[in-house]
Every structure is written in structure tokens, then in C-alpha cells.
Design an enzyme around this catalytic site. Structure first.
Site, PDB file in Angstrom:
ATOM      1  N   LYS B  97       0.878  -1.172   0.000  1.00  0.00           N
ATOM      2  CA  LYS B  97       0.000   0.000   0.000  1.00  0.00           C
ATOM      3  C   LYS B  97       0.913   1.220   0.000  1.00  0.00           C
ATOM      4  O   LYS B  97       1.702   1.412   0.936  1.00  0.00           O
ATOM      5  CB  LYS B  97      -0.892  -0.002   1.240  1.00  0.00           C
ATOM      6  CG  LYS B  97      -1.730   1.266   1.357  1.00  0.00           C
ATOM      7  CD  LYS B  97      -2.520   1.331   2.646  1.00  0.00           C
ATOM      8  CE  LYS B  97      -2.768   2.783   3.021  1.00  0.00           C
ATOM      9  NZ  LYS B  97      -3.408   2.937   4.318  1.00  0.00           N
ATOM     10  N   GLY B 158      -7.399   8.842  10.439  1.00  0.00           N
ATOM     11  CA  GLY B 158      -7.585   8.938  11.882  1.00  0.00           C
ATOM     12  C   GLY B 158      -8.654   9.919  12.310  1.00  0.00           C
ATOM     13  O   GLY B 158      -8.882  10.126  13.494  1.00  0.00           O
ATOM     14  N   ALA B 184      -9.307   5.169   4.978  1.00  0.00           N
ATOM     15  CA  ALA B 184      -9.134   6.324   5.861  1.00  0.00           C
ATOM     16  C   ALA B 184     -10.406   7.126   6.057  1.00  0.00           C
ATOM     17  O   ALA B 184     -11.150   7.384   5.125  1.00  0.00           O
ATOM     18  CB  ALA B 184      -8.033   7.249   5.378  1.00  0.00           C
ATOM     19  N   GLY B 185     -10.618   7.500   7.300  1.00  0.00           N
ATOM     20  CA  GLY B 185     -11.712   8.405   7.648  1.00  0.00           C
ATOM     21  C   GLY B 185     -12.971   7.716   8.130  1.00  0.00           C
ATOM     22  O   GLY B 185     -13.808   8.340   8.766  1.00  0.00           O
ATOM     23  N   ASN B 206      -8.837   1.282  10.313  1.00  0.00           N
ATOM     24  CA  ASN B 206      -7.850   1.074  11.382  1.00  0.00           C
ATOM     25  C   ASN B 206      -8.275   1.770  12.667  1.00  0.00           C
ATOM     26  O   ASN B 206      -8.725   1.138  13.610  1.00  0.00           O
ATOM     27  CB  ASN B 206      -6.464   1.537  10.934  1.00  0.00           C
ATOM     28  CG  ASN B 206      -5.399   1.280  11.994  1.00  0.00           C
ATOM     29  OD1 ASN B 206      -5.590   0.486  12.905  1.00  0.00           O
ATOM     30  ND2 ASN B 206      -4.269   1.955  11.900  1.00  0.00           N
ATOM     31  N   THR B 207      -8.197   3.118  12.671  1.00  0.00           N
ATOM     32  CA  THR B 207      -8.433   3.873  13.906  1.00  0.00           C
ATOM     33  C   THR B 207      -9.758   3.518  14.587  1.00  0.00           C
ATOM     34  O   THR B 207      -9.803   3.341  15.804  1.00  0.00           O
ATOM     35  CB  THR B 207      -8.407   5.388  13.609  1.00  0.00           C
ATOM     36  OG1 THR B 207      -7.158   5.679  12.979  1.00  0.00           O
ATOM     37  CG2 THR B 207      -8.541   6.215  14.868  1.00  0.00           C
TER      38      THR B 207
END
Lengths: 366, 257
Positions: B97, B158, B184-185, B206-207
Site C-alpha cells: 500500500k 484517523g 481512511a476516515g 484502522n483507527t
């Protein structure tokens, strides 16, 4: 450009009047914002904001978790040499203090590196006093060549260098720079540094920017708390970090809030900085710059460090010796007395117990 | 017929990809992966430490998962390329990635450097999954550079802000034949479901999982949300109407003659 011009703009700013004006509403308004401007930051540093520390702490804790997760980067300092030509009145290594001066040979550097690497650490911060004769850039470069075989990130905390010298060290494998202004108050700075090259306030002030221009990955700034009025030094440290981050967005800008510790020479700090003050500073900075790293050293006690894990800190030193050769040759007189003497394994255990992951490696030397 | 995501020569049944940063301990990762059903797990090479087994993040990723190292920390194409090569040399496989970020304030990707890195790494045989700001022309360039998929952000990394870039991602899904993976987001399972309903090929989270109070339960919730969103997409949701349909229509008197 220089951060000096930014400081100059605020020369007539009346901090006392500002702090008198700040009330509960202003603190709440600053806390409600996603992006704080520099006056919001100063608002959170105000005596009025000190009355709302728990509310500020809750928000700062959430912001830190979102940005960094429940993690803490670990590193340790490695003192290469304690020769120094400066007369900083607050430092154990200053030229007039009588202590055994020493510079590690490359074999000794390697021996220290081996012992430290066994703890699992991959981030090392090398320090010297200021002596271009006894610890010249070429010597630091040779040490870095040895250290990069053991560590994936090598940072320096040495006397301020010229841009080309930072470039030279970067190409040898240095990726981070830490340099503290000690105090941003130019008058106090002159009194605290009566002689030696460190008297040059501007050359030191512009050093972090030269490091950014040299292509270093991480640059850390700070003031030594206790030398001047802490709220102002905290404010200017934040402004300095913000100035650098805006101009050099590809560099990770971080700060450290070191407090004065007892040391050989026995200088008594003129200004008191309480635990509460320190916490307020760290929380306010976290909300001002949510992405920036904040380092808490072993200058602080184990109890305070344990509590500050959840208060915005992202990086801690562990297994620390502040004397030259302290990891292999026994402790001698250090730059200052450390307060938290726990080993890397102890700190890792403490972090896991708090639900935090110790990070040993967060960069891969390229 | 089974609904498979074909990517880099693999056939995947799960369309949830997981990140491994920000956890309170690496030890929770196997349970998180199992609960989510994820088959692709990304790990930052900067955190991989093969010399320290107990703390090495890769030791905690289930062996049947595809390891997708990422180039977190790269500030330009050259650094991303070097990190990718180091990852492959370290035995992390040939998926990568690409993450090139030269803005530490917002952590937004540098699309131009990402295209450069994609060209080089795809030519070297990597399965390249570039993380980008959603931009149709950039996605086309990435496709012709040999990317295996395009990974537009829903919101800054994040931020947990959700699908802020929804309209741009929708256009990418319509126009680009490669899998579009929203990365993301995404802060909540409902947002992951929304991305999948739109036709995203997968989402990467992830976050939102790592910083949840109960990461394992949140991972399970995301797994279900992604599957639900995908099922809804395949079921062909009926069109959204701006007005209610009148039960006494104005044109009801007209008859075919």
C-alpha cells in the site's frame, strides 16, 4: 525568514492584561474548537484555564488517542561527550564545573550501543556538550556510523549546527534533531548564558529551521522550564512548533517540556513550575497541535510519568543514564539527576498495565 | 455464485481490510482479525522489527492473511519505493500500500508522488494499492501506471469523520474499472456499509477499530457492516426519490388508447 520575526511581532504583547481578561467563557470557546489559533492556545495556558484542567484533560486524551492510538514511543539518550565551552548557569556540564571530562571512543560507543540495543530499543538520541574541538561534527558523524548498525532511528541533541552540517549528519544516517531554546525570553537568555558560543540567541533559535531545511525527518523544540515565566515559554514553544510545521509540513515537529532538575553546580530555578503547571502546558499544546509528538523525559518522577501517559504524551525515555559511558562503565556525574530510574522493561510493563503499547521501532532507516 | 473480490491474483471473500496501528497491544490483533473476517491486513514497515519477535507486529498477523505492508512515513516517491523494496526483502510479500504524505498537519496524501511510486513498483512486479485523495484523473493515471486498485480517502487519516468525499468516490467507482477501496476516515460501521452500498470494492479501517473501547466487538461490527453493504449493493437498491409518490396521481386519468 526566521521565527525571530514572529517573536518580534509579539514584543509589545501584554501577557498579564490578556490573562486578566480571559474568563471561563473564553476557555470553553477555545475548548469547543477543532482548530485552535495562537490566542486560543494562550487562553488554555491561562490561569483561568487552570481551573478547568479535568475538562481539558478529557478532550486532550481523546485527541491523543485518535491521532496516536494507545501507544508510546520509547527511546533513550546516549551521552557521547561532556566537554563544554559554555557557561550555562543551570547546567552540570558547564565549563567551570569540575568533573571528569570524557569523550567515548568509537569502541566505547559500540559497547554502549550493544547494551542499549539488548533492551529492544531502536530509537537513540545522542548528546554532546558544546565543543567543536572535543566533539566536532566529524566525531559525531563517526559515532552515527557505528550507532546505525544497532538502531533504526538516530537523533542528535548537540550544539547548534550550520545547515550543511545537518545535511552531512543526515546523509550519515541521522533522522532527528532535538534542540531546546532553553528560554525564549531574550533578556533572561543573555543572563543565563554569560559567555561562550551559546550566547548567540538567534543562531540557536534558527537551528531547528536549519534542521528542517537540511531534510531531517523529525525536529523537536522546547524550553527548559524554570528559567523564565513558564506560561510565556510554553506559549513561544508552541508558536515555534507551529511556525516550523507550517513552513516544513513534511517534517514531524514535536516538543518537549523539560523541567529543571538538581545538578552539579546547584543553580536554583528562578521560577517555580508545579506538576499542575506542567500538565496544563502539555494539555494545551496537545489541543493546539493535535498531530505533534510530546516527549516526557526521566527528569520527571515515575509517579508523574505514569499519570501523564494518558495526558497527551507520545514519547518517553527509558533506561536512562545522563553520564558519559553510563551504560557500560558505571554512573559518574551526569548532566542532571534523573528522577525516574526504571529500565526499559519496567516502563514497558507499566505501559501495558495502563493499556498502552510500548513502541520500540517507529522508523526504518532508508 | 460466490461474490469474490479478485485482487493481485487472489480471490477474497472478505471486503474489509484492517490496519494494525494504534492498538493498546499487538496481542489483541489475532482476535480482531478473526472477529472481522478480514483477509488483508496492512502493517507499516516502519514498525516491523524482525529482530524482536515478541514485539514484532508481523508475529501477530494470522498466517492465512495477506500481509500488505504500507509505506507510512514516506515523504516522496523515492522513499516509498525504498520502503516497498525493503518490505519485500524482509519477507513481507509483494503487496504494497503506497502511502506518500508530505503534509504532517492534515496527513493528506501526495497524489503526484504516489503516481510516480506506483509506476516504478508496478513495473517491478509489486501488487500496488495506492492511497490517494479522491481525484478521477489521478485514478486514471494510477490505473495506467499498473495499480491493482485505487484507495481514495473518505476523510483524513484517523479523523473518524466518515465519507466526506462521497461524491468524488462515487464518480471514481463509476468511471474506473479497477477496484475502488475506501481507505481512511471511516469512523463507524454504518459509514463502511454506506461505502459498500455505493459500490466500493472494499474498505480499509484502522483507527475506528483500534481505538474503540472493545476493538474485537467493533471489528465484528465492521465485518458485518461491510458484508451487509455489499449484499445491499448486489441486491440493487431501489432508486431514491425526492418526492413521495402520490397515491392519487395527477395523470391517472390517462388511458392507453
Amino acid at each position: 525568514m526566521s521565527f525571530y520575526a514572529e517573536i518580534a511581532k509579539l514584543r509589545t504583547f501584554d501577557f498579564e492584561a490578556f490573562f486578566e481578561r480571559v474568563g471561563e467563557k473564553d476557555v470553553a470557546a477555545a475548548l469547543a474548537k477543532d482548530r485552535l489559533n495562537y490566542l486560543d492556545y494562550l487562553t488554555l495556558l491561562s490561569p483561568a484555564a487552570a481551573l478547568h484542567l479535568e475538562t481539558i484533560a478529557q478532550k486532550a486524551h481523546q485527541v491523543t488517542i485518535r491521532q496516536f492510538g494507545r501507544t508510546m514511543l520509547l527511546f533513550t539518550p546516549l551521552y557521547l561527550a561532556n566537554y563544554c565551552v559554555n557557561q550555562c548557569v543551570y547546567c552540570g556540564f558547564q565549563v567551570h564545573n569540575r568533573l571528569a571530562r570524557k569523550r567515548l571512543s568509537l569502541a566505547e560507543v559500540e559497547a554502549e550501543a550493544k547494551v542499549i540495543a539488548q533492551t529492544g530499543l531502536k530509537h537513540i538520541l545522542v548528546l554532546t556538550g558544546e565543543s567543536r574541538t572535543d566533539s566536532p561534527v566529524a566525531y559525531i558523524r563517526d559515532c552515527v556510523e557505528v550507532l546505525k548498525q544497532y538502531f533504526t532511528s538516530v537523533s542528535i541533541e548537540v550544539y547548534p549546527l550550520e545547515t550543511e552540517e545537518y545535511v552531512e549528519l543526515a546523509s550519515a544516517g541521522v533522522d532527528g534533531l532535538t534542540i531546546y531554546q532553553e528560554t525564549y525570553d531574550e533578556t533572561a537568555y543573555a543572563e543565563l548564558h554569560p559567555a561562550g558560543p551559546k550566547r548567540n540567541y538567534r543562531f540557536r533559535l534558527d537551528a531547528p529551521e536549519r534542521g528542517c531545511q537540511a531534510g531531517l525527518r523529525t525536529v523537536s523544540v522546547g524550553a527548559l522550564l524554570g528559567l523564565s515565566e513558564w506560561r510565556r515559554d510554553a506559549f513561544f514553544t508552541g508558536l515555534h512548533a507551529d511556525y516550523l510545521q507550517r513552513r516544513y509540513p513534511d517534517v514531524e515537529i514535536s516538543i518537549s517540556p523539560p523541567r529543571m532538575r538538581p545538578h552539579l553546580g546547584g543553580y536554583q530555578p528562578r521560577y517555580q513550575v508545579t506538576d499542575k503547571d506542567l500538565v496544563q502546558y502539555v494539555l494545551a499544546f496537545r489541543l493546539f497541535m493535535p498531530r505533534s509528538g510530546i516527549t516526557l523525559s526521566t527528569r520527571e518522577s515515575a509517579v508523574l510519568r505514569d499519570h501523564m501517559v494518558k495526558l497527551g504524551i507520545t514519547k518517553m525515555s527509558a533506561g536512562v543514564s545522563t553520564s558519559v559511558g553510563g551504560h557500560t562503565q558505571g554512573e559518574t556525574v551526569g548532566q542532571f539527576q534523573i528522577s525516574d530510574e526504571r529500565s526499559v522493561a519496567d516502563i514497558a510493563r507499566m505501559l501495558y498495565n495502563q493499556g498502552y503499547q510500548p513502541i520500540y521501532k517507529d522508523w526504518q532507516a532508508l | 455464485m460466490q461474490d469474490l473480490l479478485r485482487l493481485g491474483g487472489k480471490e477474497l471473500t472478505s471486503r474489509l481490510f484492517l490496519g494494525t496501528g494504534k492498538y493498546s497491544s499487538n496481542k489483541v490483533i489475532p482476535a480482531v482479525v478473526a472477529a472481522s473476517g478480514a483477509q488483508v491486513v496492512t502493517v507499516a514497515l516502519r514498525r516491523v522489527d524482525t529482530a524482536f519477535e515478541e514485539e514484532n507486529i508481523v508475529s501477530y498477523i494470522p498466517k492465512d492473511c495477506i500481509l500488505m505492508p504500507n509505506t507510512s512515513g514516506a515523504r516522496n516517491a523515492e522513499e516509498a519505493i525504498r520502503i516497498a523494496r525493503l518490505a519485500r526483502a524482509a519477507g513481507c510479500g509483494n503487496w504494497v500500500k503506497i502511502e506518500v504524505i508530505s503534509d504532517n498537519r492534515y496527513l493528506l496524501p501526495d497524489n503526484i508522488e504516489t503516481i510516480k511510486a506506483t509506476e516504478v513498483l508496478a513495473a517491478e512486479g509489486f501488487v500496488v494499492l495506492p492511497y490517494t485523495s479522491p481525484d478521477l484523473m489521478v485514478a486514471k493515471r494510477l490505473a495506467s501506471a499498473g495499480a491493482a486498485a485505487v484507495m481514495p480517502l473518505g476523510a483524513p487519516i484517523g479523523s473518524n469523520r466518515g465519507l466526506k468525499t462521497k461524491e468524488l468516490i462515487r464518480i471514481m467507482i463509476e468511471e474506473i474499472s479497477l477496484p475502488i477501496i475506501v481507505d481512511a476516515g471511516i469512523g463507524r460501521p454504518s459509514e463502511a456499509a454506506e461505502a459498500m452500498e455505493m459500490g466500493a470494492a472494499a474498505v480499509l479501517v484502522n483507527t475506528a477499530v483500534a481505538t474503540a473501547d472493545d476493538p474485537v466487538a467493533m471489528a465484528r461490527a465492521f465485518g458485518m457492516a461491510v458484508a451487509a453493504g455489499r449484499t445491499a449493493y448486489l441486491a440493487g437498491p431501489s432508486a431514491v426519490r425526492s418526492f413521495a409518490e402520490a397515491s392519487s396521481p395527477l395523470t391517472g386519468f390517462l388511458r392507453d388508447e
